[in-house]
Every structure is written in structure tokens, then in C-alpha cells.
Motif scaffolding. Structure first.
Motif, short mmCIF file in Angstrom:
data_model
loop_
_atom_site.label_atom_id
_atom_site.label_comp_id
_atom_site.label_asym_id
_atom_site.label_seq_id
_atom_site.Cartn_x
_atom_site.Cartn_y
_atom_site.Cartn_z
N CYS A 89 0.83 -1.20 0.00
CA CYS A 89 0.00 0.00 0.00
C CYS A 89 0.87 1.26 0.00
O CYS A 89 1.74 1.41 0.86
N ASP A 93 -0.09 4.17 0.71
CA ASP A 93 -0.54 5.08 1.76
C ASP A 93 0.05 4.72 3.12
O ASP A 93 0.57 5.56 3.84
N CYS A 94 -0.05 3.45 3.48
CA CYS A 94 0.36 3.06 4.83
C CYS A 94 1.54 2.09 4.83
O CYS A 94 2.10 1.78 5.87
N CYS A 127 -6.64 -2.02 0.36
CA CYS A 127 -5.70 -2.29 1.45
C CYS A 127 -6.47 -2.76 2.68
O CYS A 127 -7.36 -2.05 3.15
N SER A 163 -5.42 -2.91 5.60
CA SER A 163 -4.98 -2.18 6.77
C SER A 163 -5.65 -0.82 6.89
O SER A 163 -6.22 -0.48 7.92
N CYS A 164 -5.60 -0.03 5.82
CA CYS A 164 -6.15 1.33 5.90
C CYS A 164 -7.36 1.53 4.99
O CYS A 164 -8.00 2.57 5.03
ZN LIG Z 1 -2.95 0.95 3.40
#
Ligand SMILES: [Zn+2]
Length: 67
Positions: free
Chosen positions: A24, A26-27, A51, A53-54
Motif C-alpha cells: 500500500c 498510503d500506509c 488495502c 490495513s487502511c
Molecule cells: Zn494501506
């Protein structure tokens, strides 16, 4: 015609995404067990990965008729 086990461009590209684009942006989470989902209407292929996660959604759209 000689037709071995050729993979379609769709499969190859999905494999590429599955191998290389599961981190990802982003994260930074790496979705090792994840994969891109793909769907096509015959003219375009739409790839999507969310994702875990986020929740960031990434998409790729590929036009098939190369023009
Ligand atoms: Zn993410």
C-alpha cells in the motif's frame, strides 16, 4: 495453429499486480495474501485492490484495443 498454454494478457497483468503491487502506498502495508480482483467488459479490464490495513482503494484500468 499451434496453441500451447498461452496466458492471456489479462492473466499476465493480474499476475504482475499480484507480484509487485501489493504494498500500500498510503500506509506501507504489504498484503501478502491479497490479490487484485479483475473484471472486464470486453473493452477494458478493471483491476482493484483494497488495502486491508487502511482501506485505501487502488485501481488500474486497461483498455484492450490498443489504439
Ligand atoms: Zn494501506
Amino acid at each position: 495453429m499451434e496453441g500451447h498454454s498461452e496466458k492471456s494478457p489479462m492473466e499476465l497483468l493480474k499476475h504482475h499486480y499480484d507480484e509487485t503491487e501489493l504494498v500500500c502506498p498510503d500506509c506501507g502495508y504489504e498484503d501478502e495474501d491479497g490479490s487484485w480482483s479483475s473484471e472486464t467488459d470486453g473493452r477494458e479490464i478493471h483491476y482493484e485492490h483494497e488495502c486491508p490495513s487502511c482501506g485505501a482503494l487502488r485501481e488500474h484500468t486497461l483498455t484492450l484495443n490498443g489504439e
